[in-house]
Scaffold this motif. Structure first.
Motif, PDB file in Angstrom:
ATOM      1  N   ALA A  34      13.881   4.820  -9.971  1.00 15.15           N
ATOM      2  CA  ALA A  34      12.875   4.204  -9.103  1.00 15.15           C
ATOM      3  C   ALA A  34      11.502   4.743  -9.460  1.00 15.15           C
ATOM      4  N   TYR A  35      10.553   3.865  -9.679  1.00 12.90           N
ATOM      5  CA  TYR A  35       9.186   4.241 -10.009  1.00 12.90           C
ATOM      6  C   TYR A  35       8.265   3.908  -8.835  1.00 12.90           C
ATOM      7  N   TYR A  36       7.405   4.854  -8.514  1.00  7.10           N
ATOM      8  CA  TYR A  36       6.490   4.717  -7.375  1.00  7.10           C
ATOM      9  C   TYR A  36       5.052   4.748  -7.881  1.00  7.10           C
ATOM     10  N   ASP A  37       4.252   3.807  -7.436  1.00  8.58           N
ATOM     11  CA  ASP A  37       2.883   3.664  -7.911  1.00  8.58           C
ATOM     12  C   ASP A  37       2.056   4.906  -7.548  1.00  8.58           C
ATOM     13  N   ARG A  38       1.356   5.485  -8.522  1.00  6.55           N
ATOM     14  CA  ARG A  38       0.544   6.670  -8.265  1.00  6.55           C
ATOM     15  C   ARG A  38      -0.628   6.363  -7.330  1.00  6.55           C
ATOM     16  N   ASN A  39      -0.982   5.094  -7.162  1.00  8.95           N
ATOM     17  CA  ASN A  39      -2.061   4.722  -6.247  1.00  8.95           C
ATOM     18  C   ASN A  39      -1.579   4.501  -4.812  1.00  8.95           C
ATOM     19  N   HIS A  40      -0.282   4.534  -4.596  1.00 15.82           N
ATOM     20  CA  HIS A  40       0.279   4.388  -3.258  1.00 15.82           C
ATOM     21  C   HIS A  40       0.469   5.761  -2.619  1.00 15.82           C
ATOM     22  N   HIS A  41       0.114   5.879  -1.355  1.00 11.92           N
ATOM     23  CA  HIS A  41       0.325   7.135  -0.649  1.00 11.92           C
ATOM     24  C   HIS A  41       1.823   7.352  -0.433  1.00 11.92           C
ATOM     25  N   TRP A  42       2.234   8.619  -0.534  1.00 11.64           N
ATOM     26  CA  TRP A  42       3.629   8.978  -0.232  1.00 11.64           C
ATOM     27  C   TRP A  42       3.668   9.416   1.225  1.00 11.64           C
ATOM     28  N   ILE A  43       4.248   8.582   2.091  1.00 13.98           N
ATOM     29  CA  ILE A  43       4.229   8.830   3.523  1.00 13.98           C
ATOM     30  C   ILE A  43       5.644   9.134   4.023  1.00 13.98           C
ATOM     31  N   ALA A  44       5.746   9.449   5.306  1.00 13.76           N
ATOM     32  CA  ALA A  44       7.049   9.823   5.871  1.00 13.76           C
ATOM     33  C   ALA A  44       8.067   8.694   5.738  1.00 13.76           C
ATOM     34  N   ALA A  45       7.605   7.449   5.851  1.00 15.25           N
ATOM     35  CA  ALA A  45       8.517   6.305   5.759  1.00 15.25           C
ATOM     36  C   ALA A  45       9.157   6.176   4.384  1.00 15.25           C
TER      37      ALA A  45
ATOM     38  N   GLY B 258      10.937   0.498   5.304  1.00  6.03           N
ATOM     39  CA  GLY B 258      10.092   0.880   6.421  1.00  6.03           C
ATOM     40  C   GLY B 258      10.328   0.003   7.629  1.00  6.03           C
ATOM     41  N   ASP B 259       9.748   0.397   8.756  1.00  2.00           N
ATOM     42  CA  ASP B 259       9.902  -0.369   9.985  1.00  2.00           C
ATOM     43  C   ASP B 259       9.272  -1.754   9.872  1.00  2.00           C
TER      44      ASP B 259
ATOM     45  N   GLN C 286       0.813  -1.209   0.000  1.00  5.90           N
ATOM     46  CA  GLN C 286       0.000   0.000   0.000  1.00  5.90           C
ATOM     47  C   GLN C 286       0.853   1.268   0.000  1.00  5.90           C
ATOM     48  N   ASN C 287       2.152   1.153   0.284  1.00  3.66           N
ATOM     49  CA  ASN C 287       3.082   2.291   0.203  1.00  3.66           C
ATOM     50  C   ASN C 287       4.514   1.774   0.385  1.00  3.66           C
ATOM     51  N   THR C 288       5.456   2.702   0.368  1.00  4.51           N
ATOM     52  CA  THR C 288       6.897   2.444   0.549  1.00  4.51           C
ATOM     53  C   THR C 288       7.389   1.262  -0.286  1.00  4.51           C
ATOM     54  N   PHE C 289       6.996   1.242  -1.547  1.00  5.85           N
ATOM     55  CA  PHE C 289       7.415   0.203  -2.482  1.00  5.85           C
ATOM     56  C   PHE C 289       7.790   0.860  -3.796  1.00  5.85           C
ATOM     57  N   ALA C 290       8.831   0.352  -4.434  1.00  8.59           N
ATOM     58  CA  ALA C 290       9.269   0.929  -5.709  1.00  8.59           C
ATOM     59  C   ALA C 290       9.748  -0.166  -6.648  1.00  8.59           C
ATOM     60  N   VAL C 291       9.580   0.096  -7.926  1.00  9.25           N
ATOM     61  CA  VAL C 291      10.170  -0.727  -8.979  1.00  9.25           C
ATOM     62  C   VAL C 291      11.385   0.031  -9.492  1.00  9.25           C
TER      63      VAL C 291
ATOM     64  N   ALA D 156      10.960   8.208   3.056  1.00  6.10           N
ATOM     65  CA  ALA D 156      12.328   8.713   3.155  1.00  6.10           C
ATOM     66  C   ALA D 156      13.303   7.550   3.320  1.00  6.10           C
ATOM     67  N   LYS D 157      12.873   6.506   4.029  1.00  4.45           N
ATOM     68  CA  LYS D 157      13.713   5.323   4.183  1.00  4.45           C
ATOM     69  C   LYS D 157      13.834   4.572   2.865  1.00  4.45           C
ATOM     70  N   LEU D 158      12.766   4.570   2.077  1.00  2.00           N
ATOM     71  CA  LEU D 158      12.808   3.929   0.767  1.00  2.00           C
ATOM     72  C   LEU D 158      13.808   4.647  -0.132  1.00  2.00           C
ATOM     73  N   VAL D 159      13.745   5.973  -0.131  1.00  2.00           N
ATOM     74  CA  VAL D 159      14.660   6.761  -0.965  1.00  2.00           C
ATOM     75  C   VAL D 159      16.104   6.555  -0.518  1.00  2.00           C
ATOM     76  N   GLY D 160      16.333   6.580   0.807  1.00  2.00           N
ATOM     77  CA  GLY D 160      17.687   6.364   1.311  1.00  2.00           C
ATOM     78  C   GLY D 160      18.227   4.992   0.961  1.00  2.00           C
ATOM     79  N   SER D 161      17.388   3.978   1.071  1.00  2.00           N
ATOM     80  CA  SER D 161      17.809   2.616   0.729  1.00  2.00           C
ATOM     81  C   SER D 161      18.128   2.507  -0.752  1.00  2.00           C
ATOM     82  N   PHE D 162      17.304   3.160  -1.568  1.00  3.45           N
ATOM     83  CA  PHE D 162      17.515   3.162  -3.018  1.00  3.45           C
ATOM     84  C   PHE D 162      18.877   3.755  -3.370  1.00  3.45           C
ATOM     85  N   ARG D 163      19.224   4.857  -2.741  1.00  2.00           N
ATOM     86  CA  ARG D 163      20.493   5.517  -3.063  1.00  2.00           C
ATOM     87  C   ARG D 163      21.698   4.686  -2.639  1.00  2.00           C
ATOM     88  N   VAL D 164      21.628   4.106  -1.435  1.00  2.00           N
ATOM     89  CA  VAL D 164      22.742   3.293  -0.960  1.00  2.00           C
ATOM     90  C   VAL D 164      22.862   2.006  -1.780  1.00  2.00           C
TER      91      VAL D 164
END
Length: 279
Positions: A78-89, A128-129, A61-66, A91-99
């Motif tokens: 990284a592509y993020y589904d337009r039907n998924h909410h963009w939430i505070a978590a 995410g947690d 439902q969120n914090t997932f990317a292709v 930021a962890k997805l983006v950080g993980s993607f970069r590393v």
């Protein structure tokens, strides 16, 4: 594709990948030796297609990317589904993607070098947690698990859709072959940067990755960079006969002192020979 609305690009960093750390053989040996009663050794990964990757989108439902590597521009996207909410978590997805993308370039320099003939590559990742799976996800149940008075195929389908991952998880055992995801063999592996389900049968495609915290994922990335630096300087020192500073872990794992308030307390650094002395 209009299916996604956020596009995060990770261009090629500037560094010398002559000594990728750790090597693929080291990683393979580490993964093959890691096993536990709760997280048994994973079977070898099977080939998958972009279609298999996209099927993982509906599980979350969120914090997932292709993530797709584009060799023409030598960039990870990284592509993020337009039907998924963009939430505070996220930021962890983006950080993980970069590393992760930086680490992939360091570990496999010949694969991600911008040569078009290498071809594109895609994979699924989340963070995410905890896994942000949909509680409305359809689960795979045998027909005899359904109410006996529900006979039609349509009714069976609706009954399955009412099952939740929580309900499925409650019925799991470590030896149960039942997955909480329909047809998991048709879904690509999912790299989950954060906690995963204790029972791997819940989502068998999910692979536990380091937590996207400064003292977890980022420390691991810093350590590999330190090893790369050390090996490079050590090779040069053989010619110049100069001293080389040993690789260092990040401050979170060094001894705590007046110069490092982030560190850990080690008995050797505070004069304790036995932890029993603290009782």
């Amino acid at each position: 594709s209009s299916f996604f609305f956020r596009r995060l690009a990770a261009p090629a960093p500037v560094f010398n990948p002559s000594n990728p750390i750790p090597s693929p053989s080291q990683l393979e040996a580490l993964l093959s030796s890691h096993t536990s009663p709760l997280r048994p050794s994973l079977p070898p990964l099977q080939p998958y297609s972009l279609e298999h990757v996209l099927r993982a989108v509906d599980i979350f439902q969120n914090t997932f990317a292709v993530v797709v590597y584009d060799p023409a521009d030598d960039v990870f996207v990284a592509y993020y589904d337009r039907n998924h909410h963009w939430i505070a978590a996220c930021a962890k997805l983006v950080g993980s993607f970069r590393v992760l993308t930086k680490s992939l370039r360091r570990m496999f320099p010949d694969r991600f070098d911008g040569r078009v003939e290498r071809g594109e590559w895609a994979f699924a990742m989340s963070s995410g947690d905890f896994p942000s799976v949909k509680v409305q996800s359809s689960s795979h149940w045998e027909d005899d698990d359904l109410d006996q008075d529900e006979d039609t195929e349509d009714t069976h389908s609706r009954s399955r859709s009412r099952r939740t991952i929580e309900e499925c998880y409650a019925r799991q055992t470590l030896t149960s072959p039942t997955s909480c995801v329909d047809h998991p063999e048709e879904v690509a592996p999912i790299l989950q940067f954060g906690s995963v389900f204790q029972n791997p049968n819940v989502i068998p495609n999910m692979i536990a990755m380091p937590n996207p915290q400064k003292n977890h994922l980022h420390c691991l990335d810093e350590w590999t960079e330190e090893l790369e630096r050390y090996q490079k300087e050590e090779a040069a020192a053989e010619i110049t006969a100069t001293a080389v500073e040993l690789p260092r872990v990040c401050p979170y794992y060094r001894p705590r002192n007046e110069r490092n308030a982030l560190g850990l307390v080690y008995g050797e650094t505070i004069g304790i020979t036995s932890w029993e002395e603290l009782i």
